[in-house]
Design a protein around this motif. Structure first.
Motif, PDB file in Angstrom:
ATOM      1  N   TRP A  85      -7.621  60.562  67.400  1.00  0.00           N
ATOM      2  CA  TRP A  85      -6.813  59.749  66.478  1.00  0.00           C
ATOM      3  C   TRP A  85      -5.328  59.982  66.754  1.00  0.00           C
ATOM      4  O   TRP A  85      -4.871  61.116  66.782  1.00  0.00           O
ATOM      5  N   LYS A  86      -4.607  58.895  66.888  1.00  0.00           N
ATOM      6  CA  LYS A  86      -3.163  58.965  67.151  1.00  0.00           C
ATOM      7  C   LYS A  86      -2.407  59.356  65.884  1.00  0.00           C
ATOM      8  O   LYS A  86      -2.872  59.074  64.767  1.00  0.00           O
ATOM      9  N   SER A  89      -2.417  57.725  62.092  1.00  0.00           N
ATOM     10  CA  SER A  89      -3.618  56.891  61.895  1.00  0.00           C
ATOM     11  C   SER A  89      -4.253  57.081  60.528  1.00  0.00           C
ATOM     12  O   SER A  89      -4.885  56.166  59.999  1.00  0.00           O
ATOM     13  N   ILE A  92      -3.183  54.452  58.143  1.00  0.00           N
ATOM     14  CA  ILE A  92      -3.774  53.133  58.447  1.00  0.00           C
ATOM     15  C   ILE A  92      -5.225  53.102  57.959  1.00  0.00           C
ATOM     16  O   ILE A  92      -5.676  52.116  57.368  1.00  0.00           O
ATOM     17  N   LEU A  93      -5.949  54.202  58.188  1.00  0.00           N
ATOM     18  CA  LEU A  93      -7.340  54.302  57.759  1.00  0.00           C
ATOM     19  C   LEU A  93      -7.440  54.235  56.238  1.00  0.00           C
ATOM     20  O   LEU A  93      -8.285  53.521  55.681  1.00  0.00           O
ATOM     21  N   LEU A 106      -7.682  49.047  62.917  1.00  0.00           N
ATOM     22  CA  LEU A 106      -7.642  50.344  63.615  1.00  0.00           C
ATOM     23  C   LEU A 106      -7.323  50.231  65.100  1.00  0.00           C
ATOM     24  O   LEU A 106      -7.308  51.246  65.797  1.00  0.00           O
ATOM     25  N   CYS A 109      -5.062  52.835  66.696  1.00  0.00           N
ATOM     26  CA  CYS A 109      -5.176  54.179  66.094  1.00  0.00           C
ATOM     27  C   CYS A 109      -5.647  55.284  67.032  1.00  0.00           C
ATOM     28  O   CYS A 109      -5.719  56.440  66.618  1.00  0.00           O
ATOM     29  N   PHE A 110      -5.976  54.949  68.276  1.00  0.00           N
ATOM     30  CA  PHE A 110      -6.619  55.963  69.118  1.00  0.00           C
ATOM     31  C   PHE A 110      -5.771  56.297  70.338  1.00  0.00           C
ATOM     32  O   PHE A 110      -5.394  55.411  71.100  1.00  0.00           O
ATOM     33  N   SER A 111      -5.462  57.589  70.498  1.00  0.00           N
ATOM     34  CA  SER A 111      -4.649  58.010  71.640  1.00  0.00           C
ATOM     35  C   SER A 111      -5.458  57.975  72.935  1.00  0.00           C
ATOM     36  O   SER A 111      -4.903  57.879  74.024  1.00  0.00           O
ATOM     37  N   SER A 113      -8.466  55.617  74.370  1.00  0.00           N
ATOM     38  CA  SER A 113      -9.201  54.407  73.965  1.00  0.00           C
ATOM     39  C   SER A 113     -10.680  54.463  74.356  1.00  0.00           C
ATOM     40  O   SER A 113     -11.516  53.830  73.727  1.00  0.00           O
ATOM     41  N   THR A 171      -1.993  63.185  69.555  1.00  0.00           N
ATOM     42  CA  THR A 171      -3.268  63.195  68.808  1.00  0.00           C
ATOM     43  C   THR A 171      -3.131  64.076  67.575  1.00  0.00           C
ATOM     44  O   THR A 171      -2.782  65.245  67.687  1.00  0.00           O
ATOM     45  N   TYR A 189      -9.949  61.448  57.182  1.00  0.00           N
ATOM     46  CA  TYR A 189     -10.648  62.194  58.223  1.00  0.00           C
ATOM     47  C   TYR A 189     -11.767  63.046  57.627  1.00  0.00           C
ATOM     48  O   TYR A 189     -11.519  63.895  56.772  1.00  0.00           O
TER      49      TYR A 189
END
Length: 413
Positions: A85-86, A89, A92-93, A106, A109-111, A113, A171, A189
């Motif tokens: 997760w960046k 994030s 945003i979640l 999302l 949102c991911f460092s 992919s 991350t 999380y």
């Protein structure tokens, strides 16, 4: 991705699935994965998993499924996969709008992919470094339940950190596939559970806490990126408002910690202490409930998902059904009926004839080739067909028993 809904009597009232390759062709996966050019690196696109969840919930909604009746929700994810997760994030979640499908909210949102998954075997150098850092393979197994394995998450994190330190720096949280899926429902999380966490080469299985020496050997600042592990049956909190607004879930619906697919199998089969479950697949898998494990260089010890004070052992044998099918083809004209008759025509113990059959390099133990021994313990080049069939079956099952006992399993007399 599969969904199943059951009532209080455990009767199935709904089930469905999304097939990654067929239903989400835009991701261009094969078997739900990307196999990279080195043939060692294997990943899955994170957004494909999120989109599959959107898709399955929409299918349920259009079928008239009554989400408001759902009291609790849990799940299982493939072991050893990891999601990155960046920074930022979590907001945003938490604040995802119910107007949009989740994958749209999302997408940034991911460092990383493409998530490394259980099929990945590209981290041999990280495994060697981890074992060296903590005092050897057996010591690592004694602490974390397993020696270093390429697919295990600690080694995958170490690879990402060494190859892309900037990506690691961006991350803020690292999830397992299971805790990632739980996070989507929780809207924050979700912690990693003890049982799935035992497949990382990072968790001290006795203390149920992260091992500082293992964390330090993999990457800096790793503890805060993993969060605190929890028992596998923990209630994590209520479902995110996103689902109450978009699908009509009750705000009282509880999210229970998700776990790995192997621990979930032990729980789902309702194994008790002393039970063994054997899955006869392409690889044969054996898992068992165990009170006093003795971690070894072969096999895995995980925290038990049902009872946090006990353990489960997991053994994988690569030469499973493909080996049996080859001997069936060679010795009984490709017929299982003929194979069974031949097996029944010989006596238990095979008059002292014994065989070990490894067409491909075995992992439990590391060995390859066909090895036959007669009753005088002399190596021979062949057996009569019916002796060959019994030698194969008895050899495979003796190996399962021997390796289970090495991990601490006690056969009741």
């Amino acid at each position: 991705l599969k969904v199943i809904a059951i009532d209080e009597q455990l009767r199935v009232i709904y089930e469905d699935n999304v097939h990654f390759d067929k239903d989400l062709p835009e991701f261009k996966t094969q078997g739900g994965v990307y196999i990279h050019s080195d043939r060692l690196t294997v990943t899955s696109p994170v957004l494909m998993w999120v989109k599959a969840l959107d898709m399955i919930l929409e299918k349920m909604k259009s079928s008239g499924f009554n989400f408001s009746q759902v009291r609790a929700l849990s799940g299982a994810g493939q072991q050893h996969g990891s999601v990155y997760w960046k920074k930022g994030s979590i907001q945003i979640l938490k604040n995802a709008t119910s107007e949009l499908p989740l994958h749209q909210s999302l997408k940034g949102c991911f460092s990383v992919s493409d998530s490394p998954i259980w099929m990945d075997s590209s981290t041999a150098s990280q495994c060697r470094a981890l074992e060296k850092a903590v005092g050897g393979a057996q010591h690592l197994a004694s602490v974390t339940g397993s020696r270093a394995y390429e697919r295990f998450t600690g080694n995958q994190i170490a690879k990402i950190y060494s190859q892309n330190p900037e990506v690691y720096k961006q991350t803020e949280r690292i999830s397992l596939v299971s805790s990632f899926a739980a996070s989507l429902f929780l809207g924050t999380y979700a912690p990693i559970d003890y049982s799935d966490g035992s497949g990382m080469n990072l968790l001290q299985i006795w203390e149920k806490a992260w091992s500082k020496s293992c964390l330090d050997a993999c990457a800096p600042g790793l503890e805060e990126r993993l969060g605190c592990p929890v028992p596998s049956h923990s209630v994590l909190g209520p479902i995110s408002p996103y689902y109450t607004q978009r699908y009509g879930f009750s705000p009282d619906c509880k999210i229970v910690a998700f776990t790995g697919d192997n621990p979930a199998s032990l729980a789902g089969m309702r194994l008790q202490e002393g039970d063994i479950a054997i899955s006869l697949g392409t690889s044969d898998t054996l898992f068992l409930w165990i009170q006093e494990p003795t971690p070894a260089l072969e096999g895995h010890i995980l925290c038990n998902p049902v009872d946090s004070q006990t353990y489960m052992a997991l053994l994988c044998f690569k030469n499973g059904s493909l080996m049996r099918e080859r001997i069936r083809d060679d010795c009984s004209s490709g017929s299982w009926d003929e194979f069974s008759k031949a097996l029944s025509s010989t006596v238990a113990g095979n008059n002292g004839n014994l065989g070990f059959y490894f067409d491909v390099m075995e992992i439990t133990p590391e060995a390859v080739g066909i090895h036959r021994f007669n009753r005088d313990n002399q190596k021979v080049s062949s057996f009569p067909k019916e002796v060959e069939i019994r030698a194969l079956i008895e050899g495979q099952f003796m190996a399962k028993r021997i390796h289970a006992e090495r991990l601490g399993y006690k056969v009741r007399k």
